[in-house]
Design a protein around this motif. Structure first.
Motif, short mmCIF file in Angstrom:
data_model
loop_
_atom_site.label_atom_id
_atom_site.label_comp_id
_atom_site.label_asym_id
_atom_site.label_seq_id
_atom_site.Cartn_x
_atom_site.Cartn_y
_atom_site.Cartn_z
N ASN A 1 30.66 45.44 49.93
CA ASN A 1 30.65 43.99 49.85
C ASN A 1 30.72 43.30 51.21
OD1 ASN A 1 30.32 42.24 47.74
ND2 ASN A 1 32.45 41.56 47.78
N ILE B 1 32.95 49.14 40.54
CA ILE B 1 32.74 47.84 41.19
C ILE B 1 31.25 47.55 41.19
CG2 ILE B 1 32.92 46.57 43.39
CD1 ILE B 1 35.61 47.82 43.80
N ASN B 2 30.89 46.34 40.80
CA ASN B 2 29.48 45.95 40.68
C ASN B 2 28.69 46.94 39.83
OD1 ASN B 2 29.54 43.56 42.13
ND2 ASN B 2 29.49 44.66 44.07
N GLU C 1 47.69 57.79 43.79
CA GLU C 1 47.03 57.16 44.93
C GLU C 1 47.42 55.68 44.93
OE1 GLU C 1 44.67 58.14 47.18
OE2 GLU C 1 43.77 59.98 46.41
N GLU C 2 47.72 55.15 46.11
CA GLU C 2 47.97 53.71 46.23
C GLU C 2 46.62 52.98 46.25
OE1 GLU C 2 50.81 52.07 46.41
OE2 GLU C 2 52.19 53.78 46.49
N PRO C 3 46.48 51.75 45.83
CA PRO C 3 47.52 50.94 45.19
C PRO C 3 47.64 51.30 43.71
CG PRO C 3 45.49 49.68 45.40
CD PRO C 3 45.22 51.01 46.01
N ASN D 1 37.75 36.43 43.59
CA ASN D 1 37.35 36.19 44.98
C ASN D 1 35.99 36.82 45.26
OD1 ASN D 1 39.57 34.71 45.74
ND2 ASN D 1 40.75 36.48 46.37
N ASP E 1 31.02 45.76 34.67
CA ASP E 1 30.82 45.46 36.09
C ASP E 1 32.01 45.89 36.95
OD1 ASP E 1 28.25 43.81 36.00
OD2 ASP E 1 29.48 42.92 34.43
N TYR E 2 33.20 45.74 36.38
CA TYR E 2 34.40 46.13 37.13
C TYR E 2 35.34 46.89 36.20
CZ TYR E 2 33.01 42.60 40.54
OH TYR E 2 32.32 41.88 41.47
N ARG F 1 40.36 44.83 51.00
CA ARG F 1 41.30 45.45 50.06
C ARG F 1 40.89 46.90 49.81
NH1 ARG F 1 44.94 43.42 45.50
NH2 ARG F 1 45.52 45.44 44.68
N ARG F 2 41.89 47.77 49.87
CA ARG F 2 41.62 49.19 49.63
C ARG F 2 41.82 49.52 48.16
NH1 ARG F 2 44.45 53.39 48.37
NH2 ARG F 2 43.73 55.47 48.95
N PHE F 3 40.97 50.37 47.63
CA PHE F 3 41.15 50.89 46.27
C PHE F 3 41.08 52.41 46.30
CE2 PHE F 3 39.78 46.59 45.21
CZ PHE F 3 40.72 46.27 44.24
N ALA F 4 41.86 53.02 45.43
CA ALA F 4 41.83 54.47 45.31
C ALA F 4 40.50 54.88 44.66
CB ALA F 4 43.00 54.92 44.44
N THR G 1 44.78 56.31 39.93
CA THR G 1 44.19 57.59 40.33
C THR G 1 45.29 58.58 40.69
OG1 THR G 1 42.35 56.32 41.22
CG2 THR G 1 42.49 58.62 41.88
N VAL H 1 36.95 47.14 50.19
CA VAL H 1 36.09 46.05 49.71
C VAL H 1 36.40 44.76 50.47
CG1 VAL H 1 35.23 44.85 47.66
CG2 VAL H 1 36.20 47.14 47.43
N PHE H 2 35.37 44.21 51.08
CA PHE H 2 35.51 42.93 51.78
C PHE H 2 35.37 41.78 50.78
CE2 PHE H 2 34.25 45.74 55.21
CZ PHE H 2 35.02 45.30 56.27
N PHE H 3 36.11 40.71 51.01
CA PHE H 3 35.94 39.52 50.17
C PHE H 3 36.46 38.30 50.92
CE2 PHE H 3 40.36 38.90 48.79
CZ PHE H 3 40.92 40.15 49.07
N ASP H 4 36.02 37.13 50.45
CA ASP H 4 36.49 35.88 51.05
C ASP H 4 37.67 35.40 50.25
OD1 ASP H 4 34.41 35.68 53.01
OD2 ASP H 4 33.05 35.27 51.34
N ASP H 5 38.77 35.21 50.92
CA ASP H 5 39.99 34.74 50.24
C ASP H 5 39.82 33.30 49.83
OD1 ASP H 5 42.33 35.67 49.36
OD2 ASP H 5 43.12 36.14 51.35
N LYS H 6 40.00 33.04 48.53
CA LYS H 6 39.84 31.65 48.08
C LYS H 6 41.18 30.97 47.91
CE LYS H 6 37.15 30.19 44.79
NZ LYS H 6 36.47 30.24 43.49
#
Lengths: 293, 414
Positions: A237, A276-277, B322-324, B340, B302-303, A268-271, B308, A287-292
């Protein structure tokens, strides 16, 4: 340049000249055409392509090809250490549907001077392909065979893939349905049990990272869908405006802008194991995103 | 009738036949009239039309105009009612407080009377009412205006609205009906994202029970001192809190248990229809990816986010996460993250869970719906009490005929 440090790998996000990209496999023409149409209309490049230190493309061949074709000056990449042991090389097997028996495949192989050697089971075929790097395999029900070609036709891994591509094209001309499946999915009982009687799987030749690098050095390209690189972490992203890639500015300037662009975003990091998408990712995600809010 | 006002209401009702609208509007045109508002309906061969017509340029008297319009009866066979329009008599159009009410359940006599009686009691005006489904199953949509509701002195208006909403939910629960209330700021927005709490909405209860039974047997065979919760749906979260129990179990064994889990009937169809309508779909699970990835992948959403388990080089579970970690408390953060990424506001989100602590995140969505809520459910905009998660589509105003067409004809994948 923007760095993301993960447990085992550094992800280096930067912009590089499109001309510096080294492709190691060919593209599927109609996929490339679709992408050309989309990039002419898209405003952003969502995800960077993944390259090694020498700009050899590991993931994103079609995007790289299309960027060259559309004469973009630059492209965003995520640079990684290819020989890091957590970066794994896998392959795409070919699953053909609507095949009455292995004989139709055997006929094509023999017409191309290929030699079939039946083996006991999947394990034996796996071992045979590990020992004979330029061989491919056939699986139809309980029938497993290793396939080799004379040295006049196959001298290296690139040749092996091109010969297999010719088999594939012959089958497709005969109206057989093709599906690319990840090689390790055959170890998954669900998929193994799913293979029907009228389906044949072609096991593609085993290749190593060294073979991929050698092919690029010799300016050779594998057939499409040869390698499947498993990268343990991936940025998503990024969404950089495509207009930036056409600007006539220096590499230093564009990288400075890119870095500023990314710094304004949240990350934001995800395991591993998230969707996603619409895509399931087995790798760790950033994942990059714009903070709203 | 007075000659000052040359604005006339025309209502006509009768049996439907081709050309009715044409005949009526032609007559209006011949008399120099300008139609400023119109509503026409056909229901089971019955036709009705309501028009507001101005006559700005005619020198004819209002009586003469109404006499001429009355001749429509002879030409069409409809019963025509004409009245002078009193602009000061109605509510100011700019001062409305609309809510869209969707009521769903098994049909029974007196439903509409009970609900309309409730609105009368509160002096709430029903502006529009349409049947979405009728048969054994009943679904109705009402557009109401609460601007004129009885509030009493010194009472906070929003509190009064919350109060009647709560009272309406109690009334519907008593009538064995589900109800969803969308206020104007929500139903006027284009909703873009639908978020489900997996364990409390889309997973089939029986398969979850089977799955947990199998996992329990496996764990007890390793350690017979392990104790489990009674609440099935809470077990998934409890397992995350006790991930160490799974240490040294091969990944393939755990993955094989996932084959037991199934989506509840209608879930796949629901997701398919929602996607074809342009919604983005997200699923949040407090369970483990190893268990739920198969159904999440099959769902085609989609999401999807879940927990994990760490796996060692021999493909054995280490017992660490795994975090988070996705917990009941962090689901809200994940929802915010998706909003967002999609660049949408809360008003554009519909969230569905059972309303218990595992799905408290739904309360912050524009439209929150509790699916089969328990006694301890949080306050939501509505609830669906039947087992049919696909009934959610009625809350989005899809008529039964349209829904049948979607489901029987197949929906093109996006």
């Amino acid at each position: 340049m923007f760095l993301i440090e993960t447990k085992n790998l550094t992800l280096q996000l930067e912009i590089v000249p499109v001309e510096s990209l080294l492709l190691h496999e060919e593209v599927i023409p109609h996929h490339a055409d679709e992408l050309i149409f989309e990039f002419r209309n898209w405003a952003n490049l969502q995800n960077p392509i993944i390259v090694d230190e020498n700009h050899m493309v590991l993931d994103g061949h079609h995007r790289a090809f299309v960027f060259k074709k559309l004469r973009f000056n630059y492209i965003s990449v995520c640079k990684i250490d290819y020989f890091n042991e957590t970066v794994q090389l896998r392959y795409w097997f070919r699953l053909f549907g609507e095949i009455k028996g292995a004989n139709s495949v055997r006929r094509i192989i023999e017409a191309m001077n290929g030699n079939l050697r039946q083996v006991d089971d999947g394990e034996a075929l796996k071992k045979a392909l590990e020992e004979n790097r330029f061989h491919c395999g056939i699986q139809h029900g309980d029938f497993f065979a290793s396939v080799s070609f004379p040295k006049t036709a196959v001298n290296d891994a690139v040749d092996a893939y091109h010969v297999m591509e010719r088999i594939q094209n012959r089958l497709m001309r005969e109206g057989k349905r093709l599906e690319y499946i990840p090689c390790q999915s055959l170890q998954d009982d669900t998929l193994s049990n799913r293979i029907r009687k009228d389906e044949v799987v072609i096991w593609t030749p085993h290749i190593s990272k060294e073979m991929v690098v050698d092919a690029v050095r010799q300016e050779k390209r594998f057939a499409p869908k040869a390698t499947r690189h498993l990268i343990p972490a991936r940025p998503l992203n990024v969404n950089i405006p495509i207009s930036l890639f056409k600007e006539n500015i220096s590499l230093e300037e564009i990288n400075m802008r890119f870095s500023e662009f990314l710094k304004k975003k949240s990350l934001r990091r995800f395991a591993p194991g998230q969707i996603i998408n619409g895509r399931y990712y087995e790798e760790e995600l950033f994942v990059f995103f714009d903070d709203k809010e | 009738m007075s000659d000052k006002q040359k604005t006339i209401n025309l209502s006509a009702i009768g049996f439907d036949s081709p050309g009715l609208v044409s005949k009526i509007t032609k007559k209006v045109f011949e008399l120099g009239g300008n139609i400023i508002d119109v509503e026409e309906n056909c229901r089971r061969d019955l036709f009705s039309i309501f028009l507001i017509i101005t006559f700005p340029y005619t020198s004819d008297s209002t009586n003469s105009i109404t006499d001429s319009l009355k001749s429509i009866e002879d030409e069409t066979g409809l019963k025509v009612i004409l009245e002078e329009y009193d602009e000061g008599g109605g509510n100011d159009l700019s001062e409305k407080e609309n809510h869209l009410i969707t009521i769903l359940g098994m049909d029974r006599p007196g439903l509409i009377a009970s609900i309309s009686g409730f609105f009368l009691k509160h002096n709430i005006n029903i502006e529009n009412c349409r049947m979405i489904a009728r048969g054994e199953f009943f679904s109705m949509e009402m557009l109401i205006d609460s601007m004129g509701m009885i509030t009493g002195l010194n009472l906070d208006r929003n509190k009064v609205i919350d109060h009647w909403k709560s009272e309406l939910k109690d009334l519907c629960a008593g009538l064995d009906q589900s109800v969803v209330i969308q206020s104007e700021n929500i139903f006027n927005k284009i909703q873009k994202l639908i978020v489900f709490d997996l364990e409390s909405t889309l997973l089939e209860d029986f398969s979850l029970k089977d799955f947990l039974g199998t996992i329990k047997d496996e764990l007890i065979s390793i350690d017979n001192t392990i104790r489990f919760l009674e609440d099935d749906k809470g077990q998934m979260e409890a397992m995350v809190g006790n991930a160490k129990m799974l240490k040294n179990i091969p990944v393939r064994d755990l993955e094989s248990f996932s084959a037991i889990l199934r989506l509840s009937p209608g879930s796949s169809e629901l997701i398919r229809v929602l996607k074809s309508m342009g919604f983005k779909i997200a699923i949040l699970s407090s369970g483990f990816d190893l268990f739920v990835k198969k159904i999440l992948q099959e769902a085609g959403v989609d999401y999807a986010f879940s927990n994990t388990l760490q796996v060692d080089e021999n493909d054995m579970v280490t017992g660490e996460l795994e975090e988070p970690i996705i917990t009941n408390d962090t689901k809200e953060e994940i929802l915010q993250f998706i909003m967002n990424v999609e660049k949408i506001s809360r008003d554009q989100v519909i969230a569905i869970g059972d309303g218990s602590t595992r799905s408290h995140f739904i309360k912050n969505a524009g439209l929150s719906i509790a699916f089969k809520p328990g006694k301890k459910s949080i306050q939501t905009d509505g609830f669906l009490s039947s087992d049919r998660i696909i009934n959610l589509l009625y809350c989005l105003g899809i008529p039964k005929t349209e829904l049948t067409r979607y489901l029987e004809g197949g929906v093109a994948e996006k």
